[in-house]
Motif scaffolding. Structure first.
Motif, PDB file in Angstrom:
ATOM      1  N   LEU B  49       0.847  -1.305   0.014  1.00 24.42           N
ATOM      2  CA  LEU B  49       0.094  -0.195   0.005  1.00 24.42           C
ATOM      3  C   LEU B  49       0.830   1.147   0.162  1.00 24.42           C
ATOM      4  O   LEU B  49       0.341   2.424   0.077  1.00 24.42           O
ATOM      5  CB  LEU B  49      -0.842   0.119   1.135  1.00 24.42           C
ATOM      6  CG  LEU B  49      -2.026  -1.031   1.123  1.00 24.42           C
ATOM      7  CD1 LEU B  49      -2.672  -1.087   2.722  1.00 24.42           C
ATOM      8  CD2 LEU B  49      -2.987  -0.546   0.310  1.00 24.42           C
ATOM      9  N   GLY B  67      -3.641   8.001  -5.957  1.00 25.64           N
ATOM     10  CA  GLY B  67      -4.308   8.706  -5.439  1.00 25.64           C
ATOM     11  C   GLY B  67      -5.380   8.030  -4.540  1.00 25.64           C
ATOM     12  O   GLY B  67      -6.057   8.497  -3.545  1.00 25.64           O
ATOM     13  N   ALA B  68      -5.204   6.675  -4.565  1.00 23.67           N
ATOM     14  CA  ALA B  68      -6.221   5.909  -3.448  1.00 23.67           C
ATOM     15  C   ALA B  68      -7.662   5.937  -3.710  1.00 23.67           C
ATOM     16  O   ALA B  68      -8.393   5.450  -2.727  1.00 23.67           O
ATOM     17  CB  ALA B  68      -5.618   5.931  -2.149  1.00 23.67           C
ATOM     18  N   LEU B  71      -9.386   2.676  -3.734  1.00 22.97           N
ATOM     19  CA  LEU B  71      -8.581   1.554  -2.939  1.00 22.97           C
ATOM     20  C   LEU B  71      -9.426   1.373  -1.827  1.00 22.97           C
ATOM     21  O   LEU B  71      -9.706   2.436  -1.245  1.00 22.97           O
ATOM     22  CB  LEU B  71      -7.267   2.000  -2.751  1.00 22.97           C
ATOM     23  CG  LEU B  71      -6.254   0.965  -2.123  1.00 22.97           C
ATOM     24  CD1 LEU B  71      -4.848   1.066  -2.660  1.00 22.97           C
ATOM     25  CD2 LEU B  71      -6.276   1.008  -0.723  1.00 22.97           C
ATOM     26  N   GLY B  72      -9.844   0.214  -1.535  1.00 20.13           N
ATOM     27  CA  GLY B  72     -10.633  -0.065   0.064  1.00 20.13           C
ATOM     28  C   GLY B  72      -9.473  -0.683   0.797  1.00 20.13           C
ATOM     29  O   GLY B  72      -8.587  -1.562   0.522  1.00 20.13           O
ATOM     30  N   GLY B  98     -11.852  12.167   2.042  1.00 20.81           N
ATOM     31  CA  GLY B  98     -10.687  12.419   1.014  1.00 20.81           C
ATOM     32  C   GLY B  98     -11.350  12.525  -0.407  1.00 20.81           C
ATOM     33  O   GLY B  98     -10.637  12.890  -1.197  1.00 20.81           O
ATOM     34  N   ARG B 100     -13.944  13.637  -3.624  1.00 19.70           N
ATOM     35  CA  ARG B 100     -14.845  14.469  -3.689  1.00 19.70           C
ATOM     36  C   ARG B 100     -16.142  13.794  -4.323  1.00 19.70           C
ATOM     37  O   ARG B 100     -16.179  13.768  -5.430  1.00 19.70           O
ATOM     38  CB  ARG B 100     -14.225  15.699  -4.660  1.00 19.70           C
ATOM     39  CG  ARG B 100     -13.105  16.417  -3.995  1.00 19.70           C
ATOM     40  CD  ARG B 100     -12.862  17.327  -4.873  1.00 19.70           C
ATOM     41  NE  ARG B 100     -11.871  18.192  -4.313  1.00 19.70           N
ATOM     42  CZ  ARG B 100     -11.145  19.152  -4.521  1.00 19.70           C
ATOM     43  NH1 ARG B 100     -11.704  19.923  -5.556  1.00 19.70           N
ATOM     44  NH2 ARG B 100     -10.166  19.839  -4.030  1.00 19.70           N
TER      45      ARG B 100
END
Lengths: 284, 251
Positions: B49, B67-68, B71-72, B98, B100
């Motif tokens: 990660l 930018g993740a 991603l979980g 984080g 938008r």
């Protein structure tokens, strides 16, 4: 009751600045306290208040060594000392890996309590100032304090409303916040610095008891009354303002120290809130 | 390739835990990081990660994972203080931190994620009114709210009883099929790996004190035949072999 209010309002010309500063300060501390409580760092708040007292003592002591820093001529010097030490202590606490141990908070509190008195042991005026800070008094608040707390509250309120999710996630689950790409280390540091700064400013204007009391008690109370963490961000400051308003009126009427009455009022309020929280938890 | 580690050295504090780690996570695959306690499973996951400093080697993410946003992450357990009030909706919504997304979309994602883990209608209920197994599913919902391409999980069933753990893995397996999820999961649960994994990264502890461990990678079929699998897990390595239980997806 109306007599109490009339008496209180008639004191406005003398103490209006102090009352307003006390309310704004209470709201700011309560907002910062939500993150302190969310991170299970109640004792850290106490340690930072005491670090701030040591900062004030250090500034006074330096002023005695170097007349150019004398706090009688430069009133901002103790304030800078208070803020600086609180921010440094807050930063050090965030640098500790994992959960901040209670032991570190206890160490800071003890070392700073003893240190602030020892530094000024041979300076009668200095000792008096440290004792005043520990005793907590609002009477010395100036108009500048009013503007400083007003601005700080606006900025902190905006930040909490705008970035509540990243702030709360980082406060409650640092690893996930980092995994999701949030600048979690910086958020943690910034929250700690702002809390340290808020404590430093508040200590200078209101003293240790009021500062620590309003940092943790409103958030602890809101925790039992709210259904969501996000609601705590506005409920805690509102409770802080409401209790300090009632407390100042009562304190003025009964000729009691306002900071102590306010902290006692907030502490008493925690008991029914705790009961409500218990009943709610038992429910469906 | 969604994520690639190329000859990476992974430290924990001042010690190197794993060295020369190469791992490729392809879309649609379920990679299980296996190994005994202390072998560096979580270190490998955190390294993948990008949460650990890698002075040697390289970790590369696909552009869609930069930018993740897609991603979980499911941690081992809920770290929230149980005296803090929160509803299911608020808790799951924290997974969108984080990102938008507008209010409407945010509400839709939260609702869908809660329904996906089988707790539809619980949005306004207290998070703390749920069992340990349900809370773990809500951690999964929090990760799913981001609509992840890659779902990383760090020992997600470590605190669950066998029944809740079984239920959790069946849910993960179903989600993987239905949502075309890519998984990367650190666990010591060999049964779960047998049910869900397509690929395995086996953390083999060092034999000499002070030396770094190594990582073997391959498909589940290959992992079953590695001598290291038996050396690491002993007789329990048999759990990795055998039939898949009812309800698990066909491979």
């Amino acid at each position: 009751m109306s007599q109490l209010l009339d008496d209180f309002l008639s004191s406005w010309s003398l103490f209006g600045t102090a009352w307003l500063t006390g309310w704004l300060c209470a709201a700011l501390l309560a907002l910062l306290g939500v993150f302190t409580v969310a991170r299970r760092q109640v004792l850290v708040g106490l340690a930072l208040s005491q670090a701030s007292t040591l900062g004030t003592a250090l500034a006074i002591w330096l002023g005695e060594l170097a007349p150019s820093l004398d706090h009688h001529q430069h009133h901002g010097v103790p304030l800078v000392g208070a803020c600086l030490l609180a921010v440094v202590a807050a930063h050090l606490m965030t640098s500790l890996r994992g959960r901040v141990p209670d032991a570190a908070a206890a160490w800071i509190w003890l070392a700073c309590s003893a240190g602030s008195v020892l530094l000024l042991a041979h300076s009668p005026h200095g000792t008096e100032e440290v004792e005043t800070l520990m005793f907590s008094t609002l009477i010395g608040a100036s108009e500048l304090d009013l503007y400083v707390f007003g601005t700080a509250l606006l900025l902190a309120g905006f930040a909490a409303a705008r970035w509540s999710a990243p702030l709360l996630l980082t406060a409650t689950d640092l690893q996930t916040a980092r995994a999701l790409g949030l600048p979690a280390t910086w958020i943690t540091r910034a929250t700690a610095w702002v809390t340290g700064l808020g404590i430093g400013l508040a200590l200078h204007a209101t003293g240790t008891l009021y500062t620590f009391g309003y940092l943790v008690l409103p958030a602890l109370t809101a925790r039992h009354l709210c259904r969501r963490m996000r609601s705590m961000l506005w409920v805690a400051p509102l409770l802080a303002v409401a209790t300090s308003m009632v407390a100042f009126v009562l304190a003025h009427g009964a000729d009691l120290p306002p900071a102590q009455v306010a902290v006692m009022a907030q502490a008493v309020l925690l008991v029914p809130a705790w009961s409500i929280g218990r009943i709610r938890r038992r429910g469906p | 390739m969604l994520l690639e580690l190329d000859k990476v050295r992974l430290p924990r504090g001042s010690a190197v835990v794993l060295d020369d780690v190469s791992l490729r996570i392809a879309p649609g695959r379920a990679t299980f990081v296996l190994g005994p306690n202390g072998s560096g499973k979580s270190t490998l996951l955190l390294g993948a990660l990008g949460l650990l400093p890698t002075r040697v080697g390289r970790v590369t993410r696909a552009p869609e994972l930069q930018g993740a946003a897609r991603l979980g992450f499911v941690p081992q357990r809920v770290t929230l203080d149980d005296s803090l009030p929160t509803t299911v909706g608020e808790f799951v919504g924290l997974g969108l931190a984080g990102l938008r997304v507008d209010r409407h979309e945010r509400g839709r994602r939260i609702e869908q994620a809660i329904e996906t883990v089988g707790l539809g209608g619980h949005r306004q209920r207290s998070f703390w009114a749920h069992s340990e197994g349900e809370r773990q599913r809500l951690l999964l919902a929090r990760a799913l709210a981001r609509r992840p391409l890659l779902l990383c999980m760090d020992e997600p069933t470590a605190s669950l009883d066998p029944a809740a753990s079984h239920e959790f893995w069946l849910l993960v397996d179903r989600l993987r099929r239905e949502h075309d999820l890519t998984l990367c999961c650190a666990t010591h649960d060999l049964l779960a790996a047998r049910w869900v994994a397509t690929d395995v990264a086996l953390c083999v502890p060092a034999t000499r004190p002070g030396a770094a461990g190594r990582v073997l990678t391959g498909t589940l079929q290959e992992a079953r035949t590695w001598p290291e699998t038996d050396a690491v897990f002993g007789p329990t390595a048999a759990l990795l072999r055998g039939d898949r239980p009812p309800g698990a997806s066909p491979r």
